[in-house]
Scaffold this motif. Structure first.
Motif, PDB file in Angstrom:
ATOM      1  N   GLY A 249      -2.490  -5.218  -4.320  1.00 18.75           N
ATOM      2  CA  GLY A 249      -2.532  -3.820  -4.730  1.00 18.75           C
ATOM      3  C   GLY A 249      -2.133  -3.682  -6.183  1.00 18.75           C
ATOM      4  N   ILE A 250      -2.274  -2.484  -6.732  1.00 14.68           N
ATOM      5  CA  ILE A 250      -2.011  -2.282  -8.154  1.00 14.68           C
ATOM      6  C   ILE A 250      -0.535  -2.472  -8.507  1.00 14.68           C
ATOM      7  CG2 ILE A 250      -1.780   0.218  -7.876  1.00 14.68           C
ATOM      8  CD1 ILE A 250      -2.981   0.541 -10.658  1.00 14.68           C
ATOM      9  N   ASP A 251       0.385  -2.156  -7.588  1.00 12.43           N
ATOM     10  CA  ASP A 251       1.815  -2.187  -7.910  1.00 12.43           C
ATOM     11  C   ASP A 251       2.338  -3.617  -8.049  1.00 12.43           C
ATOM     12  OD1 ASP A 251       1.501   0.535  -7.565  1.00 12.43           O
ATOM     13  OD2 ASP A 251       2.221   0.484  -5.506  1.00 12.43           O
ATOM     14  N   GLY A 358       8.133   1.299  -4.593  1.00 11.35           N
ATOM     15  CA  GLY A 358       8.561   2.536  -5.240  1.00 11.35           C
ATOM     16  C   GLY A 358       7.474   3.294  -5.969  1.00 11.35           C
ATOM     17  N   ALA A 359       6.424   2.605  -6.411  1.00 16.71           N
ATOM     18  CA  ALA A 359       5.398   3.270  -7.218  1.00 16.71           C
ATOM     19  C   ALA A 359       4.586   4.266  -6.403  1.00 16.71           C
ATOM     20  CB  ALA A 359       4.483   2.231  -7.852  1.00 16.71           C
ATOM     21  N   ASP A 360       4.252   3.920  -5.163  1.00 16.54           N
ATOM     22  CA  ASP A 360       3.419   4.812  -4.342  1.00 16.54           C
ATOM     23  C   ASP A 360       4.051   6.178  -4.167  1.00 16.54           C
ATOM     24  OD1 ASP A 360       1.128   3.272  -3.701  1.00 16.54           O
ATOM     25  OD2 ASP A 360       2.296   2.093  -2.279  1.00 16.54           O
ATOM     26  N   GLU A 361       5.352   6.198  -3.915  1.00 13.64           N
ATOM     27  CA  GLU A 361       6.026   7.451  -3.564  1.00 13.64           C
ATOM     28  C   GLU A 361       6.323   8.334  -4.768  1.00 13.64           C
ATOM     29  OE1 GLU A 361       6.342   4.541  -0.422  1.00 13.64           O
ATOM     30  OE2 GLU A 361       6.978   4.410  -2.520  1.00 13.64           O
ATOM     31  N   MET A 362       6.243   7.813  -5.984  1.00 15.03           N
ATOM     32  CA  MET A 362       6.460   8.703  -7.135  1.00 15.03           C
ATOM     33  C   MET A 362       5.188   8.950  -7.935  1.00 15.03           C
ATOM     34  SD  MET A 362       8.642   6.404  -9.844  1.00 15.03           S
ATOM     35  CE  MET A 362       8.405   4.632  -9.991  1.00 15.03           C
ATOM     36  N   TYR A 517      -8.728   9.085  -9.275  1.00 14.85           N
ATOM     37  CA  TYR A 517      -7.772   8.017  -8.974  1.00 14.85           C
ATOM     38  C   TYR A 517      -6.400   8.565  -8.606  1.00 14.85           C
ATOM     39  CZ  TYR A 517     -11.109   4.821 -11.124  1.00 14.85           C
ATOM     40  OH  TYR A 517     -12.236   4.100 -11.413  1.00 14.85           O
ATOM     41  N   THR A 518      -5.686   7.833  -7.766  1.00 12.21           N
ATOM     42  CA  THR A 518      -4.242   8.020  -7.598  1.00 12.21           C
ATOM     43  C   THR A 518      -3.550   7.164  -8.660  1.00 12.21           C
ATOM     44  OG1 THR A 518      -4.099   6.149  -6.078  1.00 12.21           O
ATOM     45  CG2 THR A 518      -4.504   8.318  -5.115  1.00 12.21           C
ATOM     46  N   LYS A 519      -2.271   7.420  -8.886  1.00  8.88           N
ATOM     47  CA  LYS A 519      -1.477   6.635  -9.856  1.00  8.88           C
ATOM     48  C   LYS A 519      -2.211   6.496 -11.191  1.00  8.88           C
ATOM     49  CE  LYS A 519      -0.736   3.368  -6.661  1.00  8.88           C
ATOM     50  NZ  LYS A 519      -0.178   2.257  -5.859  1.00  8.88           N
ATOM     51  N   LEU A 520      -2.810   7.596 -11.625  1.00  4.86           N
ATOM     52  CA  LEU A 520      -3.670   7.578 -12.809  1.00  4.86           C
ATOM     53  C   LEU A 520      -2.958   7.043 -14.048  1.00  4.86           C
ATOM     54  CD1 LEU A 520      -6.330   8.346 -14.227  1.00  4.86           C
ATOM     55  CD2 LEU A 520      -5.407  10.670 -14.505  1.00  4.86           C
ATOM     56  N   VAL A 521      -1.758   7.538 -14.324  1.00  2.51           N
ATOM     57  CA  VAL A 521      -1.068   7.145 -15.552  1.00  2.51           C
ATOM     58  C   VAL A 521      -0.692   5.667 -15.531  1.00  2.51           C
ATOM     59  CG1 VAL A 521       1.245   7.796 -14.717  1.00  2.51           C
ATOM     60  CG2 VAL A 521       0.754   7.822 -17.169  1.00  2.51           C
ATOM     61  N   LEU A 522      -0.400   5.117 -14.359  1.00  7.75           N
ATOM     62  CA  LEU A 522      -0.095   3.686 -14.263  1.00  7.75           C
ATOM     63  C   LEU A 522      -1.350   2.860 -14.534  1.00  7.75           C
ATOM     64  CD1 LEU A 522       1.755   1.299 -13.575  1.00  7.75           C
ATOM     65  CD2 LEU A 522       1.205   1.670 -11.162  1.00  7.75           C
ATOM     66  N   LEU A 530      -4.042  -5.612 -16.612  1.00  5.82           N
ATOM     67  CA  LEU A 530      -4.460  -5.727 -15.220  1.00  5.82           C
ATOM     68  C   LEU A 530      -5.987  -5.804 -15.120  1.00  5.82           C
ATOM     69  CD1 LEU A 530      -2.972  -5.751 -12.488  1.00  5.82           C
ATOM     70  CD2 LEU A 530      -3.413  -3.300 -12.317  1.00  5.82           C
ATOM     71  N   PRO A 531      -6.524  -6.812 -14.442  1.00  5.90           N
ATOM     72  CA  PRO A 531      -7.981  -6.914 -14.278  1.00  5.90           C
ATOM     73  C   PRO A 531      -8.555  -5.659 -13.622  1.00  5.90           C
ATOM     74  CG  PRO A 531      -6.914  -8.946 -13.607  1.00  5.90           C
ATOM     75  CD  PRO A 531      -5.822  -7.946 -13.822  1.00  5.90           C
ATOM     76  N   ASP A 532      -9.694  -5.196 -14.106  1.00  4.41           N
ATOM     77  CA  ASP A 532     -10.286  -3.950 -13.619  1.00  4.41           C
ATOM     78  C   ASP A 532     -10.591  -3.926 -12.122  1.00  4.41           C
ATOM     79  OD1 ASP A 532     -10.044  -2.687 -15.991  1.00  4.41           O
ATOM     80  OD2 ASP A 532     -12.152  -2.803 -16.565  1.00  4.41           O
ATOM     81  N   PRO A 533     -10.988  -5.046 -11.490  1.00  5.12           N
ATOM     82  CA  PRO A 533     -11.219  -4.970 -10.047  1.00  5.12           C
ATOM     83  C   PRO A 533     -10.000  -4.492  -9.264  1.00  5.12           C
ATOM     84  CG  PRO A 533     -12.181  -6.976 -10.924  1.00  5.12           C
ATOM     85  CD  PRO A 533     -11.381  -6.357 -12.044  1.00  5.12           C
ATOM     86  N   ILE A 534      -8.811  -4.741  -9.796  1.00  4.79           N
ATOM     87  CA  ILE A 534      -7.584  -4.249  -9.162  1.00  4.79           C
ATOM     88  C   ILE A 534      -7.201  -2.887  -9.732  1.00  4.79           C
ATOM     89  CG2 ILE A 534      -5.126  -4.668  -8.807  1.00  4.79           C
ATOM     90  CD1 ILE A 534      -5.758  -7.659  -8.994  1.00  4.79           C
TER      91      ILE A 534
END
Length: 616
Positions: A249-251, A358-362, A517-522, A530-534
């Motif tokens: 996942g992205i986190d 922690g990233a998902d919830e904030m 997207y979710t977590k847009l700013v991250l 981070l590789p784009d596929p992820i």
């Protein structure tokens, strides 16, 4: 009591007794910083009369030590524990706000005959206590109290079990536990006990520490990247090998590629730049939620050594009771995956794991946060339908078909216009457990905490704040603490850096969910690493096990044995309904994931209470 949690500290044990006040401190040490005997606990500072037992890490201890040395303090060790003592002597309770880290600690002042318990801002490290007219007893796990249950008159709390059966996410932040007379010291709180009595105070509230943020998304992302970078840098401080847990996942992927960049840019020392490179990937090959391909992309980008962890059904059946004993919880998912990952880390010489919790919830990583964002939009607006399409892309076939209908119905404008119909349809979508006994229905559960939030905050930011501080994340933090410490592994979480959290909760909702997207700013912040596929993937899997498959096959004998057992957990479950569901639905495979989760929660409660009472 310390023997009961020896797995948390396999390297050393120590005790302190103050005969004049009848106070005793016990400690099990997991050696991370200063592996020499100078790091032994309980620890005191010179002739101050101040003693400490401490679980966790203060990542900025070097900076605080330098500041204290300028004030005349001297240090014998290279541990963060000694820095805590000196900081408390200098600043008292104000020292806690200077710490960047995770902790559960006890400070005993011989001179004042005063004991102070303190928990970190977000409850990353657990701290439970029992209080009656004669004594105050505290510890890091329920097992501490169960070891002396007769002396403390501690037993199962039926209201706690009822709460966990309904929602494990409510129990953790209620302040209550599964044990009667054992409380949970809430995150950001401290307790003081002296001859005058016992008082509990809150010392941290994120709402009081919001900051100014840049106006544009690009600037916001740039600042987030800087904060995340420094959070990772600080968490590489260790005198033992560091690794990572990688889901794909992205986190977790962001953590891995950031550590790689820190190492190759020379921003961390030689030891840190070499020790982090083992990354542990749990593979669920052949299942719909296997993320190995994505994890491989992240690991390859970071040039990390990949160690795959897989489930062995025979081993699962053999170890499940031991896993539940370590987990000491009632939860809608099986805890085996994390248990295996951290077991593998210990077997491969890794003692510290940097993870992405922690990233998902904030930042709004789950699909239902898109629902919250939709609540702030009219059904007739373009943003509403854009978010609806985003939700479909994220979740696909992973949720029941009614989810999209539910999303529309939860829109405030629709509900206002169609109150009765909305109430009827949404009520029918309730997934409350169908297996509770009549006795359980008579019991009241414990209420989750709720914070009064600024009126200017929209539904998304309010939902994120509550889930992060009071509902979802506290439970997840407990899960990973228990599963990692069962093997003597310390989990560090860069996203849980308080500076980063203050910053994220100061951002507008549009920076968290938008542009599809979710977590847009991250995602923007990690665009160079981070590789784009992820970075651009929209599917979201939880870190779960193939529960439905195992209930039908591998766990058949274990389930049948559990359904015939007798324990405190079975008193709150309608065993007849549970057995009928197993015979009519589980065996034939005619059930949905949500039903399987409810079924598992009941099995979990029955088996756990039996295991804790009799031992594994």
């Amino acid at each position: 009591m310390t023997k009961a949690i020896s797995h948390r500290g396999p390297d050393d044990e120590g005790f302190y007794f103050a005969q004049s006040s009848g106070t005793g401190l016990g400690h099990r040490r997991l050696s991370i910083l200063d592996l020499s005997p100078l790091g032994h606990q309980p620890m005191t500072y010179e002739n101050s009369g101040l003693w400490i037992v401490f679980n966790g890490e203060i990542y900025n201890f070097i900076e605080i030590r330098t500041e204290l040395e300028q004030k005349g303090y001297r240090f014998c060790s290279d541990s963060d524990t000694e820095v805590i003592l000196a900081a408390y002597l200098e600043w008292g309770k104000n020292a806690f706000a200077k710490f960047n880290g995770m902790w559960a600690l006890a400070l005993y002042d011989e001179n004042r005959k005063e004991l102070l318990l303190c928990r970190d801002r977000y409850g990353i490290k657990p701290l439970y206590y029992h209080l009656d007219k004669q004594q105050l007893v505290f510890g890091s796990e329920y097992k501490v109290f169960w070891a002396v249950a007769r002396e403390l008159s501690v037993s199962w709390d039926l209201r706690g079990i009822k709460t966990a059966l309904g929602s494990a996410f409510y129990l953790e932040s209620s302040g209550f536990t599964l044990l009667e007379k054992v409380r949970n010291l809430l995150p950001g709180h401290y307790l003081v006990a002296n001859e005058s009595g016992v008082e509990v105070h809150q010392w941290w509230r994120t709402l009081d520490h919001l900051v100014e943020v840049p106006a544009t998304l690009e600037e916001q992302a740039e600042q987030l990247e800087e904060l995340f970078r420094d959070a990772c840098r600080l968490r590489l401080r260790s005198d033992v090998p560091v690794g990572t847990s990688l889901s794909g996942g992205i986190d977790s992927s962001s953590v891995v590629v950031m550590l790689s960049d820190l190492a190759y840019s020379g921003e961390v020392g030689e030891r840190a730049s070499k020790s982090w490179q083992k990354t542990f990937i749990h593979s669920f090959k052949g299942t719909s939620f296997d993320e190995t391909d994505y994890a491989d992309i992240a690991a390859n980008a970071a040039d990390a050594e990949k160690i795959y962890v897989t489930a062995d059904p025979d081993e699962l059946l053999k170890r499940l009771d031991s896993i539940l004993y370590a987990f000491e919880s009632i939860y809608p998912g099986m805890p085996d995956s994390g248990w295996r990952v951290y077991k593998s880390q210990r077997e491969n010489g890794v003692i510290v794991s940097l993870d992405g919790h922690g990233a998902d919830e904030m930042l709004g990583g789950y699909g239902f946060y898109v629902t919250a964002a939709m609540e702030d939009s009219s059904v007739f607006s373009s943003r509403f339908w854009s978010l609806l399409e985003q939700q479909r892309q994220m979740l696909g076939d992973m949720v029941p078909r009614y989810f999209t209908i539910q999303t529309i119905l939860k829109s405030r404008s629709w509900i206002k216009a169609n109150k009765e119909l909305a109430k009827k349809i949404l009520g029918n979508l309730s997934l409350n457990s169908k297996f509770l006994s009549e006795e359980a229905h008579k019991l009241e559960g414990y209420d989750k905490l709720k914070t009064e939030l600024p009126l200017r905050w929209d539904a998304l930011n309010q939902s994120l704040y509550q889930d992060f501080h009071h509902i979802i994340l506290p439970r997840i933090l407990k899960n990973f603490d228990l599963m990692s410490m069962a093997h003597g592994i310390e989990v560090r979480m860069p996203f849980m850096d308080y500076r980063l959290i203050n910053y994220v909760f100061s951002l507008p909702s549009s920076s968290k969910i938008g542009e599809g997207y979710t977590k847009l700013v991250l995602r923007k912040a990690m665009s160079n690493l981070l590789p784009d596929p992820i970075r651009l993937r929209q599917t979201k899997f939880g870190f779960n096990s193939p529960l439905t498959q195992w209930l039908q096959n591998e766990l058949k004998i274990w389930i049948q044995d559990t359904l015939e057992s007798d324990s405190m957990g079975s008193d709150l479950v309608d065993m007849k309904k549970l057995k009928n569901f197993y015979n009519e639905k589980i065996v034939s495979g005619q059930f949905e994931w949500a039903e399987a989760s409810q079924f598992w929660v009941c099995l979990n409660a029955i088996r756990l209470t039996q295991i804790m009472e009799k031992g594994v």
